[in-house]
Design a protein around this motif. Structure first.
Motif, PDB file in Angstrom:
ATOM      1  N   LEU A  80      27.851   5.540  -0.228  1.00 44.95           N
ATOM      2  CA  LEU A  80      28.242   6.705  -1.032  1.00 44.95           C
ATOM      3  C   LEU A  80      27.043   7.458  -1.601  1.00 44.95           C
ATOM      4  CD1 LEU A  80      31.389   5.543  -3.058  1.00 44.95           C
ATOM      5  CD2 LEU A  80      31.262   7.386  -1.370  1.00 44.95           C
ATOM      6  N   LEU A  81      25.915   6.781  -1.707  1.00 42.71           N
ATOM      7  CA  LEU A  81      24.724   7.460  -2.232  1.00 42.71           C
ATOM      8  C   LEU A  81      24.264   8.548  -1.263  1.00 42.71           C
ATOM      9  CD1 LEU A  81      22.695   7.473  -4.572  1.00 42.71           C
ATOM     10  CD2 LEU A  81      21.262   5.928  -3.228  1.00 42.71           C
ATOM     11  N   GLY A  82      24.462   8.285   0.040  1.00 47.44           N
ATOM     12  CA  GLY A  82      24.083   9.288   1.037  1.00 47.44           C
ATOM     13  C   GLY A  82      22.587   9.506   1.143  1.00 47.44           C
ATOM     14  N   LEU A  83      21.807   8.471   0.971  1.00 50.64           N
ATOM     15  CA  LEU A  83      20.349   8.610   1.005  1.00 50.64           C
ATOM     16  C   LEU A  83      19.878   8.937   2.416  1.00 50.64           C
ATOM     17  CD1 LEU A  83      17.647   8.316  -0.563  1.00 50.64           C
ATOM     18  CD2 LEU A  83      17.599   5.939   0.220  1.00 50.64           C
ATOM     19  N   LYS A  84      19.025   9.947   2.522  1.00 48.44           N
ATOM     20  CA  LYS A  84      18.403  10.326   3.783  1.00 48.44           C
ATOM     21  C   LYS A  84      16.882  10.230   3.635  1.00 48.44           C
ATOM     22  CE  LYS A  84      22.470  11.535   5.342  1.00 48.44           C
ATOM     23  NZ  LYS A  84      23.205  10.672   6.305  1.00 48.44           N
ATOM     24  N   LYS A  85      16.227  10.142   4.763  1.00 44.76           N
ATOM     25  CA  LYS A  85      14.769  10.021   4.697  1.00 44.76           C
ATOM     26  C   LYS A  85      14.132  11.237   4.036  1.00 44.76           C
ATOM     27  CE  LYS A  85      10.743   8.366   7.157  1.00 44.76           C
ATOM     28  NZ  LYS A  85      10.231   7.718   8.396  1.00 44.76           N
ATOM     29  N   VAL A  86      14.792  12.392   4.173  1.00 47.52           N
ATOM     30  CA  VAL A  86      14.257  13.596   3.559  1.00 47.52           C
ATOM     31  C   VAL A  86      14.238  13.488   2.037  1.00 47.52           C
ATOM     32  CG1 VAL A  86      16.489  14.808   3.424  1.00 47.52           C
ATOM     33  CG2 VAL A  86      14.362  16.128   3.638  1.00 47.52           C
ATOM     34  N   ASN A  87      15.099  12.624   1.470  1.00 49.55           N
ATOM     35  CA  ASN A  87      15.124  12.411   0.016  1.00 49.55           C
ATOM     36  C   ASN A  87      13.972  11.533  -0.457  1.00 49.55           C
ATOM     37  OD1 ASN A  87      18.567  11.940   0.633  1.00 49.55           O
ATOM     38  ND2 ASN A  87      17.726  13.773  -0.319  1.00 49.55           N
ATOM     39  N   CYS A  88      13.329  10.839   0.464  1.00 47.54           N
ATOM     40  CA  CYS A  88      12.355   9.804   0.094  1.00 47.54           C
ATOM     41  C   CYS A  88      10.926  10.335   0.089  1.00 47.54           C
ATOM     42  CB  CYS A  88      12.433   8.629   1.077  1.00 47.54           C
ATOM     43  SG  CYS A  88      14.036   7.810   1.122  1.00 47.54           S
ATOM     44  N   THR A  89      10.163   9.797  -0.822  1.00 49.65           N
ATOM     45  CA  THR A  89       8.730  10.048  -0.852  1.00 49.65           C
ATOM     46  C   THR A  89       8.013   8.717  -0.662  1.00 49.65           C
ATOM     47  OG1 THR A  89       8.942  11.913  -2.374  1.00 49.65           O
ATOM     48  CG2 THR A  89       6.777  10.878  -2.218  1.00 49.65           C
ATOM     49  N   GLU A  90       7.098   8.667   0.303  1.00 47.51           N
ATOM     50  CA  GLU A  90       6.299   7.469   0.535  1.00 47.51           C
ATOM     51  C   GLU A  90       4.877   7.748   0.041  1.00 47.51           C
ATOM     52  OE1 GLU A  90       7.907   5.241   4.432  1.00 47.51           O
ATOM     53  OE2 GLU A  90       7.272   7.314   4.814  1.00 47.51           O
ATOM     54  N   LEU A  95       9.691  -1.265  -3.231  1.00 47.01           N
ATOM     55  CA  LEU A  95       8.361  -1.784  -2.912  1.00 47.01           C
ATOM     56  C   LEU A  95       8.260  -2.023  -1.407  1.00 47.01           C
ATOM     57  CD1 LEU A  95       7.865  -4.257  -5.907  1.00 47.01           C
ATOM     58  CD2 LEU A  95       6.970  -1.938  -5.656  1.00 47.01           C
ATOM     59  N   GLY A  96       8.196  -0.947  -0.689  1.00 40.18           N
ATOM     60  CA  GLY A  96       8.129  -0.973   0.766  1.00 40.18           C
ATOM     61  C   GLY A  96       8.326   0.436   1.304  1.00 40.18           C
ATOM     62  N   GLU A  97       8.408   0.559   2.633  1.00 47.36           N
ATOM     63  CA  GLU A  97       8.499   1.870   3.265  1.00 47.36           C
ATOM     64  C   GLU A  97       9.946   2.340   3.365  1.00 47.36           C
ATOM     65  OE1 GLU A  97       6.462   1.646   6.980  1.00 47.36           O
ATOM     66  OE2 GLU A  97       4.500   1.245   6.064  1.00 47.36           O
ATOM     67  N   ALA A  98      10.111   3.638   3.600  1.00 45.62           N
ATOM     68  CA  ALA A  98      11.442   4.235   3.663  1.00 45.62           C
ATOM     69  C   ALA A  98      12.283   3.634   4.780  1.00 45.62           C
ATOM     70  CB  ALA A  98      11.313   5.752   3.860  1.00 45.62           C
ATOM     71  N   ASN A  99      11.664   3.318   5.900  1.00 41.62           N
ATOM     72  CA  ASN A  99      12.411   2.757   7.026  1.00 41.62           C
ATOM     73  C   ASN A  99      13.016   1.392   6.694  1.00 41.62           C
ATOM     74  OD1 ASN A  99      11.949   4.954   8.670  1.00 41.62           O
ATOM     75  ND2 ASN A  99      10.093   4.083   9.600  1.00 41.62           N
ATOM     76  N   GLU A 100      12.492   0.728   5.649  1.00 41.06           N
ATOM     77  CA  GLU A 100      13.067  -0.543   5.219  1.00 41.06           C
ATOM     78  C   GLU A 100      14.234  -0.343   4.271  1.00 41.06           C
ATOM     79  OE1 GLU A 100      10.176  -3.969   4.419  1.00 41.06           O
ATOM     80  OE2 GLU A 100       8.909  -2.201   4.098  1.00 41.06           O
ATOM     81  N   VAL A 101      14.125   0.610   3.373  1.00 43.35           N
ATOM     82  CA  VAL A 101      15.163   0.766   2.352  1.00 43.35           C
ATOM     83  C   VAL A 101      16.370   1.550   2.869  1.00 43.35           C
ATOM     84  CG1 VAL A 101      14.281   2.920   1.306  1.00 43.35           C
ATOM     85  CG2 VAL A 101      15.530   1.266  -0.093  1.00 43.35           C
ATOM     86  N   LEU A 102      16.175   2.434   3.831  1.00 42.46           N
ATOM     87  CA  LEU A 102      17.292   3.237   4.325  1.00 42.46           C
ATOM     88  C   LEU A 102      18.430   2.388   4.893  1.00 42.46           C
ATOM     89  CD1 LEU A 102      15.361   6.257   5.870  1.00 42.46           C
ATOM     90  CD2 LEU A 102      17.051   6.376   4.029  1.00 42.46           C
ATOM     91  N   GLU A 109       0.829  -1.205   0.000  1.00 44.60           N
ATOM     92  CA  GLU A 109       0.000   0.000   0.000  1.00 44.60           C
ATOM     93  C   GLU A 109       0.862   1.253   0.000  1.00 44.60           C
ATOM     94  OE1 GLU A 109      -3.980   1.738   2.255  1.00 44.60           O
ATOM     95  OE2 GLU A 109      -3.117  -0.195   2.820  1.00 44.60           O
ATOM     96  N   THR A 110       2.066   1.139   0.566  1.00 44.58           N
ATOM     97  CA  THR A 110       3.004   2.260   0.573  1.00 44.58           C
ATOM     98  C   THR A 110       4.314   1.818  -0.069  1.00 44.58           C
ATOM     99  OG1 THR A 110       2.076   3.185   2.613  1.00 44.58           O
ATOM    100  CG2 THR A 110       4.309   3.880   2.000  1.00 44.58           C
ATOM    101  N   VAL A 111       4.774   2.577  -1.056  1.00 44.39           N
ATOM    102  CA  VAL A 111       6.082   2.349  -1.665  1.00 44.39           C
ATOM    103  C   VAL A 111       6.921   3.605  -1.470  1.00 44.39           C
ATOM    104  CG1 VAL A 111       5.096   0.793  -3.391  1.00 44.39           C
ATOM    105  CG2 VAL A 111       5.470   3.212  -3.970  1.00 44.39           C
ATOM    106  N   THR A 112       8.235   3.479  -1.735  1.00 38.29           N
ATOM    107  CA  THR A 112       9.158   4.588  -1.541  1.00 38.29           C
ATOM    108  C   THR A 112       9.887   4.877  -2.844  1.00 38.29           C
ATOM    109  OG1 THR A 112       9.499   3.918   0.766  1.00 38.29           O
ATOM    110  CG2 THR A 112      11.126   5.428  -0.195  1.00 38.29           C
ATOM    111  N   PHE A 113       9.999   6.153  -3.192  1.00 45.95           N
ATOM    112  CA  PHE A 113      10.781   6.508  -4.372  1.00 45.95           C
ATOM    113  C   PHE A 113      11.618   7.739  -4.062  1.00 45.95           C
ATOM    114  CE2 PHE A 113       6.296   7.581  -4.764  1.00 45.95           C
ATOM    115  CZ  PHE A 113       6.263   8.938  -5.024  1.00 45.95           C
TER     116      PHE A 113
END
Length: 511
Positions: A319-329, A303-310, A251-255
């Motif tokens: 090196l990608l430096g992904l932060k939750k602020v970069n994510c859209t759920e 295909l899941g929430e940000a807390n899973e992919v981070l 129901e919620t995905v992250t991009f």
């Protein structure tokens, strides 16, 4: 040989003059012959004159929009007739009548063939326009959907989402591409690492064969059903409809999108991680020149929430430096609209808009070439996951296990002059050549939906297909496709510059 005498010429003239009274009447125009045939074979109450257009019809130029700018010129060959079919019986009759008048047929569902082969031919042709066949039905209970040939993928996505917030379909990020061409050429999208290609999720189809028969999976047989899922239906018949298996999505995905420059070295690790990470994660890499460097953009769907992919990327791709602020759920349908935005903006469009070798050394060489050329772009799509689990001969699309990425070369320009077009096409060819040491070999593989006549064309009667481009698109699956073609269309009626030939055509040069 002596020239004819004046007396001979005069006698011939008199003979022709005297005989005119008993000469055969001139042949009727093709439009009249075709309309008569269509009336005879189409089971329809629609006045057939309403769906057949010749170049004297004032609506001809509005019915024939060309989707590729470089092919939209006064010199672009135009069809003798356009048939805007409204139902299956019109398709059947059009095939029968085109064959009976011995005129080549081109079939357009969305018109997005990169070389325009769905609506352009150097030989006299009739255009079968499927635009009006775009009905979609969704059955959530049985997890299936049916889409007619000219339904766009955006419409398919929207109808699925409108019926269920926890289902989707693995197909293109481009929503204006039509079902017919996309799926029959293989079809891939952001969920390919989880669910494979579009063709891996096709469970039935309706096509019209060379005799005008409307066939489904049962009546067409296993071989033909195999061939049309990745071998392009246009070599075998006319696809009317695909029945597809819709797939579960959370129901919620992250991009997200993260931009780096080549000096930040993120692409080094990306190429190691993208094809091997969690198969719910699809990370597309876009390379584009930016001044004296190259900008690398990672656009991703999880295909899941940000807390899973981070934590996954913090471990595998720091090196990608992904932060939750970069994510859209959001819902999966929102990710489709977001990916369709060239900038990958955080505020994606609303769902309704869908209705409308040494890897390091190789990348350095590619970057330098892109900076030198200045306008070229590259997109890398990671494979493996589900793709590596499907046998290479499951469908005609063979590029499965052993492939890490697919690369797309692109360039766009606004200058309408032929000189500009040639310049930018030459840039594409130069970058493509530069990539040679770092891609598949013997043969260098190609993706059918990224149509490219540079790698070879059918010369109809010569064996160019097998030696030049057939193996690049289909590898070892080529011979089975030729066998199917020989069985279902032995006279090679359904043909274009890169169609599948039958055995007679393949062996003609050896006679």
């Amino acid at each position: 040989m002596a020239k004819p005498s004046l007396a001979y010429l005069f006698t011939a003239f008199v003979f022709l003059s005297v005989s005119t009274s008993s000469a055969q009447p001139p042949n009727p125009p093709l439009s009249d012959t075709f309309l008569s045939c269509l009336t005879q074979h189409a089971n329809s109450s629609t006045p057939h004159s309403n769906i057949v257009f010749d170049n004297t019809n004032p609506n001809f130029t509005t019915v024939l929009p060309n989707y590729i700018a470089r092919l939209n010129t006064p010199l672009t060959p135009k069809p003798l007739l356009i048939v805007t079919v409204l139902q299956e019986s019109h398709v059947q009759a059009t095939v029968i009548c085109a064959k009976s008048t011995n005129v080549q047929l081109r079939i357009r569902s969305g018109g997005h063939d990169y070389e325009g082969l769905s609506y352009v031919s150097q030989n006299p042709f009739i255009l079968l326009d499927m635009f009006n066949l775009h009905r979609i039905t969704v059955d959530v209970k049985n997890e299936v959907a049916m889409g007619q040939a000219s339904a766009t993928l955006g419409e398919v996505y929207y109808r699925i989402w409108d019926s269920s917030k926890v289902h989707g379909f693995p197909a293109s990020v481009c929503p204006i591409v039509a079902v017919g061409g996309h799926i029959s050429g293989g079809g891939y999208g952001n969920m390919l690492r989880k669910y494979g290609l579009s063709v891996d999720n096709v469970i039935d189809a309706q096509i019209v064969d060379v005799k005008g028969n409307l066939l489904n999976r049962q009546t067409m047989g296993d071989d033909l059903f195999w061939a049309i899922r990745g071998g392009r239906v246009a070599s075998f018949g006319v696809v009317v409809l695909f029945t597809i298996k819709i797939v579960p999505v959370p129901e919620t995905v992250t991009f997200f999108r993260v931009d780096k420059t080549l000096e930040e070295n993120a692409t080094d690790l990306w190429q190691q991680v993208a094809p091997t990470t969690d198969d719910r994660l699809f990370m597309r890499l876009l390379l584009a020149p930016s001044g004296k460097t190259v900008r690398a953009s990672v656009m991703a769907l999880f295909l899941g929430e940000a807390n899973e992919v981070l934590p996954i990327l913090e471990k595998e791709f720091p090196l990608l430096g992904l932060k939750k602020v970069n994510c859209t759920e959001a819902h999966w349908i929102d990710s489709v609209a977001w990916f369709n935005d060239d900038q990958g903006s955080k505020n994606g469009a609303k769902p309704e808009t869908l209705l409308n070798a040494n890897p390091r050394e190789g990348l350095e060489i590619i970057w330098k070439k892109m900076i030198e050329l200045g306008e070229m772009g590259l997109v890398f799509n990671p494979y493996r996951g589900k793709m590596a689990q499907i046998p290479s001969d499951a469908t005609p699309f063979p590029h499965r296990k052993g492939n890490l990425f697919k690369a797309r070369y692109s360039v766009s320009w606004k200058d309408p002059s032929p000189a500009a077009a040639q310049n930018f096409l030459n840039q594409t060819r130069e970058l493509h050549s530069c990539m040679t040491p770092y891609v598949s070999k013997n043969p260098r593989s190609a993706f059918l939906n990224y149509r490219d006549l540079d790698i070879g064309v059918n010369s109809f009667g010569k064996n160019s297909f097998q030696e030049v481009y057939g193996a690049k698109y289909f590898n070892d699956n080529l011979q089975r496709l030729v066998k199917v073609k020989t069985a279902v269309d032995p006279e090679n009626f359904f043909r274009n510059e890169q169609s599948i030939p039958g055995f007679v055509v393949m062996t003609d040069r050896y006679r």
